[in-house]
Design a protein around this motif. Sequence first.
Motif, PDB file in Angstrom:
ATOM      1  N   GLN A 215      -1.257 -13.477  -1.370  1.00 30.46           N
ATOM      2  CA  GLN A 215      -0.593 -12.171  -1.315  1.00 30.46           C
ATOM      3  C   GLN A 215      -1.398 -11.155  -2.133  1.00 30.46           C
ATOM      4  O   GLN A 215      -1.672 -11.370  -3.319  1.00 30.46           O
ATOM      5  N   SER A 216      -1.764 -10.069  -1.509  1.00 24.93           N
ATOM      6  CA  SER A 216      -2.580  -9.057  -2.178  1.00 24.93           C
ATOM      7  C   SER A 216      -1.710  -8.173  -3.065  1.00 24.93           C
ATOM      8  O   SER A 216      -0.491  -8.076  -2.904  1.00 24.93           O
ATOM      9  N   ARG A 217      -2.351  -7.493  -4.004  1.00 27.24           N
ATOM     10  CA  ARG A 217      -1.720  -6.469  -4.836  1.00 27.24           C
ATOM     11  C   ARG A 217      -2.566  -5.208  -4.765  1.00 27.24           C
ATOM     12  O   ARG A 217      -3.769  -5.252  -4.503  1.00 27.24           O
ATOM     13  N   TRP A 218      -1.920  -4.068  -4.996  1.00 26.49           N
ATOM     14  CA  TRP A 218      -2.582  -2.782  -4.867  1.00 26.49           C
ATOM     15  C   TRP A 218      -2.594  -2.072  -6.227  1.00 26.49           C
ATOM     16  O   TRP A 218      -1.613  -2.098  -6.963  1.00 26.49           O
TER      17      TRP A 218
ATOM     18  N   GLU B 193      -7.286  -2.461  -3.074  1.00 27.80           N
ATOM     19  CA  GLU B 193      -6.584  -3.716  -2.816  1.00 27.80           C
ATOM     20  C   GLU B 193      -7.227  -4.833  -3.640  1.00 27.80           C
ATOM     21  O   GLU B 193      -8.451  -5.005  -3.642  1.00 27.80           O
ATOM     22  N   ASP B 194      -6.394  -5.587  -4.321  1.00 22.29           N
ATOM     23  CA  ASP B 194      -6.848  -6.748  -5.087  1.00 22.29           C
ATOM     24  C   ASP B 194      -6.446  -8.002  -4.313  1.00 22.29           C
ATOM     25  O   ASP B 194      -5.304  -8.467  -4.390  1.00 22.29           O
ATOM     26  N   LYS B 195      -7.396  -8.509  -3.568  1.00 23.13           N
ATOM     27  CA  LYS B 195      -7.094  -9.664  -2.728  1.00 23.13           C
ATOM     28  C   LYS B 195      -6.957 -10.956  -3.525  1.00 23.13           C
ATOM     29  O   LYS B 195      -6.434 -11.950  -3.010  1.00 23.13           O
ATOM     30  N   ASP B 196      -7.425 -10.975  -4.755  1.00 22.08           N
ATOM     31  CA  ASP B 196      -7.349 -12.191  -5.569  1.00 22.08           C
ATOM     32  C   ASP B 196      -6.087 -12.256  -6.407  1.00 22.08           C
ATOM     33  O   ASP B 196      -5.951 -13.136  -7.261  1.00 22.08           O
ATOM     34  N   ALA B 197      -5.155 -11.313  -6.195  1.00 21.61           N
ATOM     35  CA  ALA B 197      -3.956 -11.299  -7.025  1.00 21.61           C
ATOM     36  C   ALA B 197      -3.127 -12.565  -6.855  1.00 21.61           C
ATOM     37  O   ALA B 197      -2.575 -13.093  -7.811  1.00 21.61           O
TER      38      ALA B 197
ATOM     39  N   ARG C 121       0.832  -1.207   0.000  1.00 25.81           N
ATOM     40  CA  ARG C 121       0.000   0.000   0.000  1.00 25.81           C
ATOM     41  C   ARG C 121       0.861   1.249   0.000  1.00 25.81           C
ATOM     42  O   ARG C 121       0.517   2.277  -0.608  1.00 25.81           O
TER      43      ARG C 121
END
Length: 261
Positions: free
Chosen positions: A227-230, A145-149, A124
């Motif tokens: 692991q999330s991506r932003w 936040e993209d929790k499905d990354a 973030r």
Amino acid sequence: MYVRALIVVLIILNAGVALWWALQPAAVPPAAPSQPAGVARLELLPTPPTAAAPAVATVAPAAAPVPPPAAPAAQPAVAAVDNTPPPTPAATAAVTPAAVAASPPPAVAAPAERCTSLGPYAARAEADAALPALRGQASRTSVREDKDAGVSTFRVMLPNVGDRAAAQALVKRIAAAGIGDYYVIAQGEDNSIALGQYQSRERAERRQASLVSAGFPAQLVPSGTGQSRWWIDVRSSASVSSLQRSAGASRQRSLDCTALR
């Protein structure tokens, strides 16, 4: 010898043809058609010669007495006529630039805004650090936040259904409802029932919704690294390539503006 004989024969033939044409009787004109009874025959009369007209001396008649001039009648009122001369080309040319200068310039339509997602960022803090470079070019920005990354698949399950007997009873209910694609995951006294595995969250959510509507409380379980991506969601009229360079993003995605909060 033969040529002379041929010439003599041709001369004789020509003379015979000419004599035949000369002795032909005169052509008799066709007889006039019979005239109906009681109808006079139409005959053409000869045209008489035109006689020259005798010259006749022209005698001028005696001059008639001229009557005295009558009093002039009252003339009708005549509308006033504008005697102003038309404008000269020079005057028109002098006025035209001033009129053009006074007219307002045409309005230029502003470029339409579109929405884009820029990223991904591993943390973030990285996304927040890129925001100041975008705020001067965008009317709205948002960090998402993209929790499905880091998710590779999505499983639809009925977890913790009890022992094997309870799991088998639940399987019979699922089959009776016309639902297929299921199997029991044996875990001792705490079994689960798997109802499908999908790589797309949308398909997994549709499967989950169909099971819930049938009376089975299915759950969506993602599997992967977790692991999330932003991403930075941007609404702007600037070019996408310029926004991507300013944010230092490796990728960009088109985004529906209604999803930008």
